[in-house]
Design a protein around this motif. Structure first.
Motif, PDB file in Angstrom:
ATOM      1  N   VAL A   1     -44.078 -22.768   9.725  1.00  0.00           N
ATOM      2  CA  VAL A   1     -44.716 -21.553  10.235  1.00  0.00           C
ATOM      3  C   VAL A   1     -45.164 -21.777  11.679  1.00  0.00           C
ATOM      4  O   VAL A   1     -46.210 -22.382  11.928  1.00  0.00           O
ATOM      5  CB  VAL A   1     -45.934 -21.180   9.351  1.00  0.00           C
ATOM      6  N   PRO A   2     -44.383 -21.326  12.658  1.00  0.00           N
ATOM      7  CA  PRO A   2     -44.806 -21.458  14.053  1.00  0.00           C
ATOM      8  C   PRO A   2     -45.985 -20.539  14.349  1.00  0.00           C
ATOM      9  O   PRO A   2     -46.187 -19.529  13.674  1.00  0.00           O
ATOM     10  CB  PRO A   2     -43.564 -21.041  14.843  1.00  0.00           C
ATOM     11  N   HIS A   3     -46.756 -20.908  15.371  1.00  0.00           N
ATOM     12  CA  HIS A   3     -47.905 -20.092  15.770  1.00  0.00           C
ATOM     13  C   HIS A   3     -47.717 -19.564  17.188  1.00  0.00           C
ATOM     14  O   HIS A   3     -46.677 -19.792  17.832  1.00  0.00           O
ATOM     15  CB  HIS A   3     -49.204 -20.891  15.635  1.00  0.00           C
TER      16      HIS A   3
ATOM     17  N   ILE B   1     -48.740 -14.795  -4.364  1.00  0.00           N
ATOM     18  CA  ILE B   1     -47.645 -14.066  -3.734  1.00  0.00           C
ATOM     19  C   ILE B   1     -46.340 -14.783  -4.032  1.00  0.00           C
ATOM     20  O   ILE B   1     -46.274 -16.014  -4.009  1.00  0.00           O
ATOM     21  CB  ILE B   1     -47.858 -13.958  -2.204  1.00  0.00           C
ATOM     22  N   SER B   2     -45.292 -14.011  -4.339  1.00  0.00           N
ATOM     23  CA  SER B   2     -43.936 -14.540  -4.497  1.00  0.00           C
ATOM     24  C   SER B   2     -43.045 -13.831  -3.484  1.00  0.00           C
ATOM     25  O   SER B   2     -43.082 -12.599  -3.369  1.00  0.00           O
ATOM     26  CB  SER B   2     -43.411 -14.298  -5.916  1.00  0.00           C
ATOM     27  N   PHE B   3     -42.247 -14.599  -2.746  1.00  0.00           N
ATOM     28  CA  PHE B   3     -41.471 -14.003  -1.662  1.00  0.00           C
ATOM     29  C   PHE B   3     -40.314 -14.918  -1.286  1.00  0.00           C
ATOM     30  O   PHE B   3     -40.302 -16.108  -1.600  1.00  0.00           O
ATOM     31  CB  PHE B   3     -42.358 -13.770  -0.436  1.00  0.00           C
TER      32      PHE B   3
ATOM     33  N   GLN C   1     -38.621 -12.192   3.722  1.00  0.00           N
ATOM     34  CA  GLN C   1     -39.902 -11.483   3.580  1.00  0.00           C
ATOM     35  C   GLN C   1     -41.016 -12.180   4.353  1.00  0.00           C
ATOM     36  O   GLN C   1     -42.122 -12.349   3.862  1.00  0.00           O
ATOM     37  CB  GLN C   1     -40.274 -11.371   2.095  1.00  0.00           C
ATOM     38  N   ALA C   2     -40.728 -12.544   5.594  1.00  0.00           N
ATOM     39  CA  ALA C   2     -41.728 -13.224   6.410  1.00  0.00           C
ATOM     40  C   ALA C   2     -42.954 -12.351   6.644  1.00  0.00           C
ATOM     41  O   ALA C   2     -44.087 -12.848   6.679  1.00  0.00           O
ATOM     42  CB  ALA C   2     -41.116 -13.643   7.746  1.00  0.00           C
ATOM     43  N   ALA C   3     -42.763 -11.040   6.816  1.00  0.00           N
ATOM     44  CA  ALA C   3     -43.895 -10.158   7.099  1.00  0.00           C
ATOM     45  C   ALA C   3     -44.893 -10.146   5.953  1.00  0.00           C
ATOM     46  O   ALA C   3     -46.117 -10.185   6.177  1.00  0.00           O
ATOM     47  CB  ALA C   3     -43.391  -8.733   7.382  1.00  0.00           C
ATOM     48  N   GLU C   4     -44.383 -10.105   4.734  1.00  0.00           N
ATOM     49  CA  GLU C   4     -45.277 -10.127   3.569  1.00  0.00           C
ATOM     50  C   GLU C   4     -46.073 -11.428   3.523  1.00  0.00           C
ATOM     51  O   GLU C   4     -47.279 -11.432   3.240  1.00  0.00           O
ATOM     52  CB  GLU C   4     -44.466  -9.967   2.279  1.00  0.00           C
ATOM     53  N   PHE C   5     -45.407 -12.529   3.811  1.00  0.00           N
ATOM     54  CA  PHE C   5     -46.100 -13.820   3.835  1.00  0.00           C
ATOM     55  C   PHE C   5     -47.172 -13.849   4.916  1.00  0.00           C
ATOM     56  O   PHE C   5     -48.303 -14.299   4.681  1.00  0.00           O
ATOM     57  CB  PHE C   5     -45.090 -14.942   4.062  1.00  0.00           C
TER      58      PHE C   5
ATOM     59  N   ARG D   1     -52.568 -17.831  15.934  1.00  0.00           N
ATOM     60  CA  ARG D   1     -52.184 -17.120  14.720  1.00  0.00           C
ATOM     61  C   ARG D   1     -50.733 -17.432  14.345  1.00  0.00           C
ATOM     62  O   ARG D   1     -49.876 -17.637  15.212  1.00  0.00           O
ATOM     63  CB  ARG D   1     -52.326 -15.613  14.908  1.00  0.00           C
ATOM     64  N   PRO D   2     -50.419 -17.447  13.055  1.00  0.00           N
ATOM     65  CA  PRO D   2     -49.022 -17.632  12.640  1.00  0.00           C
ATOM     66  C   PRO D   2     -48.180 -16.439  13.058  1.00  0.00           C
ATOM     67  O   PRO D   2     -48.651 -15.300  13.044  1.00  0.00           O
ATOM     68  CB  PRO D   2     -49.122 -17.749  11.115  1.00  0.00           C
ATOM     69  N   THR D   3     -46.921 -16.711  13.428  1.00  0.00           N
ATOM     70  CA  THR D   3     -46.062 -15.638  13.944  1.00  0.00           C
ATOM     71  C   THR D   3     -44.789 -15.424  13.132  1.00  0.00           C
ATOM     72  O   THR D   3     -44.064 -14.458  13.388  1.00  0.00           O
ATOM     73  CB  THR D   3     -45.666 -15.939  15.400  1.00  0.00           C
ATOM     74  N   GLY D   4     -44.475 -16.287  12.192  1.00  0.00           N
ATOM     75  CA  GLY D   4     -43.246 -16.123  11.430  1.00  0.00           C
ATOM     76  C   GLY D   4     -42.942 -17.339  10.587  1.00  0.00           C
ATOM     77  O   GLY D   4     -43.800 -18.195  10.388  1.00  0.00           O
ATOM     78  N   ILE D   5     -41.734 -17.405  10.085  1.00  0.00           N
ATOM     79  CA  ILE D   5     -41.256 -18.566   9.329  1.00  0.00           C
ATOM     80  C   ILE D   5     -39.892 -18.936   9.890  1.00  0.00           C
ATOM     81  O   ILE D   5     -39.037 -18.074  10.090  1.00  0.00           O
ATOM     82  CB  ILE D   5     -41.115 -18.273   7.820  1.00  0.00           C
ATOM     83  N   ILE D   6     -39.693 -20.235  10.144  1.00  0.00           N
ATOM     84  CA  ILE D   6     -38.366 -20.690  10.537  1.00  0.00           C
ATOM     85  C   ILE D   6     -37.837 -21.635   9.462  1.00  0.00           C
ATOM     86  O   ILE D   6     -38.606 -22.272   8.739  1.00  0.00           O
ATOM     87  CB  ILE D   6     -38.370 -21.391  11.901  1.00  0.00           C
TER      88      ILE D   6
END
Length: 251
Positions: free
Chosen positions: A43-45, A94-96, A101-105, A119-124
């Motif tokens: 999870v990059p910030h 949460i299940s994703f 579904q990065a936004a939900e996470f 702040r976290p910005t996404g998932i790579i």
């Protein structure tokens, strides 16, 4: 006290770097690779410098050293569906799909970040090896006797999840792992070469049940042993299947 025959006591993976630990009973390891599904995602910030394709240092990702509440996340991965379920004492489960579904996470996890932290910005997703804290495809080996010794110094039992290790062994003397550098370890069908000590960070100060910092683990290590290492890295040199309770041989 040590047991007569060293054995593999625990196996752990962490599908999303710093966002949950999952205990396993058995795993198949491949020579030259990290533990399967370990740190496949990260999870990059906001301050991260990564293009999402090459390995970069852990400071580019949200992690327990700066966001201690993350340490209270537990994870379960459905590898076939590539769906992860995360739980936390302060949040609903949460299940994703990390890839879809990065936004939900992000909506779920963002409240755990304290004010003043990026702040976290996404998932790579890792393009090659897992996004571990070192640039080489190693896994980590830790010693339950050392954990008990550190627990005694701190005056309370320490949860292994504080240290985010892959393989926990029992039956060798406390801190005996520090003498294993350059040696080979055999577990079941697998052989590993021990490579380096693992230097620790403030993530280990947080209680995995609450995510609150409650112990000065780094201070205790420094005061009692003159360093802040805990555990060792190892490279898989011969693949195969290992399971909890397998015999451990030091060669």
């Amino acid at each position: 006290m040590t047991t007569a025959s060293p054995s593999l006591a625990q196996i752990w993976r962490h599908p999303i770097k710093a966002h949950g630990a999952e205990a396993l009973e058995t795993v198949n390891l491949t020579a030259g690779e990290t533990l399967p599904w370990d740190r496949v995602w990260a999870v990059p910030h906001e301050a991260a410098k990564t293009d999402g394709t090459n390995w970069v240092s852990c400071r580019n990702f949200s992690r327990g050293a700066g966001v201690p509440k993350l340490m209270a996340i537990d994870a379960t991965l459905d590898a076939a569906k590539q769906v992860i379920t995360l739980t936390h004492p302060d949040l609903s489960p949460i299940s994703f799909s990390p890839d879809q579904q990065a936004a939900e996470f992000l909506n779920w996890v963002s409240s755990l970040t304290p004010e003043g932290r990026p702040r976290p910005t996404g998932i790579i997703r890792a393009s090659g090896q897992g996004i571990t804290d070192q640039s080489k495809p190693w896994l980590s080996i830790l010693n339950l006797a050392s954990l008990r010794d550190l627990s005694e110094k701190l005056g309370q039992p320490l949860d292994p999840r504080r240290f985010r290790g892959n393989l926990w062994i029992d039956g060798i003397p406390a801190w005996g792992e520090r003498g294993l550098l350059g040696k080979s370890i055999r577990i079941g069908d697998v052989e590993l070469n021990v490579t380096e000590h693992i230097g620790r960070c403030r993530a280990t100060e947080a209680n995995p049940d609450t995510g609150d910092r409650d112990l000065d683990t780094l201070g205790a290590l420094k005061q009692n042993w003159g360093h802040t290492d805990f555990g060792v890295f190892a490279e898989v040199t011969k693949g195969g299947t290992i399971s909890v309770s397998d015999k451990v041989e030091i060669q």
